[in-house]
Design a protein around this motif. Sequence first.
Motif, short mmCIF file in Angstrom:
data_model
loop_
_atom_site.label_atom_id
_atom_site.label_comp_id
_atom_site.label_asym_id
_atom_site.label_seq_id
_atom_site.Cartn_x
_atom_site.Cartn_y
_atom_site.Cartn_z
N PHE A 97 -25.02 -11.22 19.27
CA PHE A 97 -25.30 -9.79 19.34
C PHE A 97 -26.78 -9.55 19.65
CE2 PHE A 97 -26.65 -5.87 17.19
CZ PHE A 97 -25.88 -4.96 17.88
N TYR A 98 -27.67 -10.26 18.96
CA TYR A 98 -29.10 -10.10 19.21
C TYR A 98 -29.48 -10.52 20.63
CZ TYR A 98 -29.91 -9.30 14.21
OH TYR A 98 -29.90 -8.80 12.94
N ALA A 99 -28.88 -11.59 21.12
CA ALA A 99 -29.18 -12.04 22.48
C ALA A 99 -28.73 -10.99 23.50
CB ALA A 99 -28.49 -13.38 22.75
N ILE A 100 -27.55 -10.42 23.29
CA ILE A 100 -27.07 -9.37 24.20
C ILE A 100 -27.98 -8.15 24.12
CG2 ILE A 100 -25.17 -7.74 24.59
CD1 ILE A 100 -23.26 -10.05 23.77
N PHE A 142 -30.10 -6.67 27.15
CA PHE A 142 -29.91 -5.27 27.51
C PHE A 142 -31.25 -4.54 27.48
CE2 PHE A 142 -28.91 -0.84 26.42
CZ PHE A 142 -28.12 -0.50 27.51
N GLY A 143 -32.09 -4.84 26.48
CA GLY A 143 -33.41 -4.23 26.40
C GLY A 143 -34.29 -4.60 27.58
N ILE A 144 -34.25 -5.87 27.96
CA ILE A 144 -35.04 -6.31 29.12
C ILE A 144 -34.53 -5.64 30.39
CG2 ILE A 144 -35.54 -8.29 30.60
CD1 ILE A 144 -35.78 -9.98 28.10
N ALA A 145 -33.21 -5.60 30.55
CA ALA A 145 -32.64 -4.97 31.74
C ALA A 145 -32.98 -3.47 31.77
CB ALA A 145 -31.11 -5.17 31.76
N SER A 146 -32.93 -2.81 30.63
CA SER A 146 -33.28 -1.40 30.58
C SER A 146 -34.74 -1.18 30.95
CB SER A 146 -33.03 -0.84 29.18
OG SER A 146 -31.67 -0.88 28.88
N ALA A 147 -35.62 -2.04 30.45
CA ALA A 147 -37.04 -1.93 30.76
C ALA A 147 -37.29 -2.13 32.27
CB ALA A 147 -37.84 -2.94 29.96
#
Length: 163
Positions: free
Chosen positions: A144-147, A151-156
């Motif tokens: 879950f943390y890896a996803i 997701f946070g990196i992709a959003s940034a």
Amino acid sequence: MEENNYSENLQNQENLNKEEPKTLVFNLSIEDLLLETAKWGKFLAIMGFVFTGLIVLVGLALSVFGTSMLSNSPLGAIGGAALGFIYMLMGLVYYFPSKYLYDFAVYIKQAVLIKDQESLDYAFSRLKSVYKFWGILVIILLVFYAIAFLFGIASAIFMSMGS
């Protein structure tokens, strides 16, 4: 000469395999350690049951009163019922390792006091279940943390591309 040593080693290994299996011996020191472990295990299990009950009570309270309590909060959109359900689910998840640990404590004490092999086997199977449960839960959380991290990196990246 090396072949002779190899054949001797093979023959010695075969003789070892034919010997009676060795058994473990629990001396008084190990029995004392197991009994102390059972006491602490029982204490931690009971505390786990208490916290499970408290978490479920908080979940019920949030389900019933949460919508009015959270109306001015950013969590108001989620609603008290949903948050209460999450809390009750957390309580359910926390119940199982507590139950396994309690079973371990009860059966290890019984095994040591009356020298019962079946109780010892069952106790250690419950202890295995405690570690297996927490191990699987940690793996799920790591995924879950890896996803979430990806997701946070992709959003940034998408946010920086848009501006």
